[in-house]
Design a protein around this motif. Structure first.
Motif, mmCIF file in Angstrom:
data_model
loop_
_atom_site.group_PDB
_atom_site.id
_atom_site.type_symbol
_atom_site.label_atom_id
_atom_site.label_comp_id
_atom_site.label_asym_id
_atom_site.label_seq_id
_atom_site.Cartn_x
_atom_site.Cartn_y
_atom_site.Cartn_z
ATOM 1 N N VAL A 60 0.893 -1.100 0.068
ATOM 2 C CA VAL A 60 0.048 0.059 -0.060
ATOM 3 C C VAL A 60 0.763 1.209 0.074
ATOM 4 C CG1 VAL A 60 -1.661 1.347 1.132
ATOM 5 C CG2 VAL A 60 -1.970 -1.055 1.155
ATOM 6 N N LEU A 61 1.859 1.095 0.857
ATOM 7 C CA LEU A 61 2.760 2.511 1.086
ATOM 8 C C LEU A 61 4.112 2.248 0.433
ATOM 9 C CD1 LEU A 61 1.636 3.479 4.572
ATOM 10 C CD2 LEU A 61 0.637 4.507 2.539
ATOM 11 N N GLY A 62 4.613 1.151 0.201
ATOM 12 C CA GLY A 62 5.852 1.075 -0.528
ATOM 13 C C GLY A 62 7.013 1.026 0.582
ATOM 14 N N TRP A 63 6.545 0.854 1.807
ATOM 15 C CA TRP A 63 7.825 0.806 3.061
ATOM 16 C C TRP A 63 7.887 -0.481 3.290
ATOM 17 C CZ3 TRP A 63 10.125 5.336 4.686
ATOM 18 C CH2 TRP A 63 9.700 6.704 4.475
ATOM 19 N N GLU A 64 9.056 -0.986 3.699
ATOM 20 C CA GLU A 64 9.434 -2.289 4.273
ATOM 21 C C GLU A 64 9.009 -2.293 5.599
ATOM 22 O OE1 GLU A 64 10.116 -4.808 2.598
ATOM 23 O OE2 GLU A 64 9.952 -3.762 0.554
ATOM 24 N N LEU A 65 8.709 -3.278 6.123
ATOM 25 C CA LEU A 65 8.139 -3.459 7.923
ATOM 26 C C LEU A 65 9.210 -2.900 8.611
ATOM 27 C CD1 LEU A 65 6.062 -6.773 7.943
ATOM 28 C CD2 LEU A 65 5.436 -4.405 7.971
ATOM 29 N N ASP A 66 10.550 -3.373 8.084
ATOM 30 C CA ASP A 66 11.722 -3.090 8.940
ATOM 31 C C ASP A 66 12.132 -1.560 9.102
ATOM 32 O OD1 ASP A 66 12.850 -2.961 6.584
ATOM 33 O OD2 ASP A 66 14.635 -4.244 7.196
ATOM 34 N N GLU A 67 11.686 -1.003 7.991
ATOM 35 C CA GLU A 67 11.822 0.542 8.015
ATOM 36 C C GLU A 67 10.951 1.412 8.972
ATOM 37 O OE1 GLU A 67 12.761 2.289 3.952
ATOM 38 O OE2 GLU A 67 11.274 0.625 3.567
ATOM 39 N N TRP A 68 9.670 0.705 9.246
ATOM 40 C CA TRP A 68 8.777 1.366 10.462
ATOM 41 C C TRP A 68 8.816 0.755 11.823
ATOM 42 C CZ3 TRP A 68 3.509 3.529 9.496
ATOM 43 C CH2 TRP A 68 3.546 4.451 8.561
ATOM 44 N N ASP A 83 8.319 10.595 12.621
ATOM 45 C CA ASP A 83 9.274 10.736 11.593
ATOM 46 C C ASP A 83 8.698 10.654 10.053
ATOM 47 O OD1 ASP A 83 11.166 11.095 13.493
ATOM 48 O OD2 ASP A 83 11.886 8.931 13.248
ATOM 49 N N PHE A 84 7.543 9.802 10.024
ATOM 50 C CA PHE A 84 6.913 9.648 8.838
ATOM 51 C C PHE A 84 5.823 10.752 8.393
ATOM 52 C CE2 PHE A 84 8.626 5.527 10.393
ATOM 53 C CZ PHE A 84 9.319 5.258 9.132
ATOM 54 N N LEU A 85 5.609 11.501 9.408
ATOM 55 C CA LEU A 85 4.542 12.551 9.061
ATOM 56 C C LEU A 85 4.759 13.636 8.408
ATOM 57 C CD1 LEU A 85 2.709 12.895 12.560
ATOM 58 C CD2 LEU A 85 1.807 11.615 10.698
ATOM 59 N N HIS A 86 3.875 14.042 7.439
ATOM 60 C CA HIS A 86 3.955 15.044 6.779
ATOM 61 C C HIS A 86 4.325 16.491 7.577
ATOM 62 C CE1 HIS A 86 3.431 18.557 4.090
ATOM 63 N NE2 HIS A 86 3.446 17.831 3.013
ATOM 64 N N PRO A 87 5.223 17.210 7.442
ATOM 65 C CA PRO A 87 5.730 18.372 8.376
ATOM 66 C C PRO A 87 4.462 19.393 8.753
ATOM 67 C CG PRO A 87 7.253 18.320 6.657
ATOM 68 C CD PRO A 87 6.245 17.315 6.333
ATOM 69 N N ALA A 88 3.434 19.387 7.865
ATOM 70 C CA ALA A 88 2.265 20.460 8.006
ATOM 71 C C ALA A 88 1.314 19.597 9.073
ATOM 72 C CB ALA A 88 1.612 20.652 6.763
ATOM 73 N N ASP A 89 1.562 18.350 9.101
ATOM 74 C CA ASP A 89 0.594 17.464 9.892
ATOM 75 C C ASP A 89 1.050 17.315 11.485
ATOM 76 O OD1 ASP A 89 -1.272 17.452 8.126
ATOM 77 O OD2 ASP A 89 -1.021 15.227 7.642
ATOM 78 N N ARG A 90 2.345 17.753 11.565
ATOM 79 C CA ARG A 90 2.921 17.385 13.118
ATOM 80 C C ARG A 90 2.594 18.458 13.977
ATOM 81 N NH1 ARG A 90 9.129 16.607 10.627
ATOM 82 N NH2 ARG A 90 8.534 14.740 9.770
ATOM 83 N N VAL A 91 2.044 19.513 13.570
ATOM 84 C CA VAL A 91 1.312 20.612 14.584
ATOM 85 C C VAL A 91 -0.174 20.023 14.882
ATOM 86 C CG1 VAL A 91 0.408 22.832 14.816
ATOM 87 C CG2 VAL A 91 2.679 22.537 13.841
#
Length: 184
Positions: free
Chosen positions: A138-146, A153-161
């Motif tokens: 779905v997202l293209g990430w490997e499990l060991d990366e998460w 660390d994976f959130l879009h900067p605008a959504d961190r607030v």
């Protein structure tokens, strides 16, 4: 060892065995509580008495024909002075049933999460403890990366607030539903 004689019993033991103290103290195990013999406990008690080694059984399955119930007990037996054996037990039937239900619930959840086309993850204090296999297709990430990384660390900067605001709301006891964008 051919039999045991009950020389003392507290109220809790009498209540659990559903026997009046007067009908237990001074009687043999075979006569007073044959279910203990049938359940295999007599042989284990005898071994403890003969070897001098304490007996420790957790979650021992006990079926009483006389009382018409099945239960689980943590059983302890310890040799005492004068060819005696001190017996204690604790009913853990409810705890065992709760453990069984939790295990079944966890298995159900695991099956749903692992076979879902949705990305599901579990985190504690922002650290990802587990992610569903759907993460990769779905997202293209490997499990060991998460797993082991911070979700932040994976959130879009605008959504961190927004995430920080929602975290404060949850800390205040509010239930929050939120959607966040992830980095590409």
């Amino acid at each position: 060892v051919v039999d045991f004689l009950f020389v003392e019993a507290n109220r809790a033991a009498c209540a659990e065995l559903r026997i009046e103290r007067a009908h237990l103290v001074g009687r043999s195990m075979y006569k007073a509580v044959p279910d203990l013999v049938d359940a295999g406990l007599f042989d284990l008690y005898a071994e403890s008495a003969q070897t001098g080694r304490p007996l420790s059984l957790d979650g021992y399955h006990y079926r009483s024909q006389r009382l018409g119930f099945t239960a689980y007990f943590d059983v302890r037996a310890a040799p005492a002075p004068g060819d005696r054996l001190s017996l204690t037990w604790r009913d853990v039937t409810v705890a065992r049933e709760v453990e069984r239900r939790i295990a079944a619930s966890e298995e159900h959840y695991r099956l749903l999460a692992q076979n879902s086309s949705e990305v599901v993850f579990r985190s504690r204090e922002g650290v990802i403890l587990w992610a569903s296999p759907a993460l990769t297709p779905v997202l293209g990430w490997e499990l060991d990366e998460w797993v082991g990384a911070s979700i932040y660390d994976f959130l879009h900067p605008a959504d961190r607030v927004i995430r920080e605001r929602n975290t404060a709301r949850v800390a205040d006891g509010e239930v929050v539903r939120a959607r966040y964008r992830l980095l590409d």
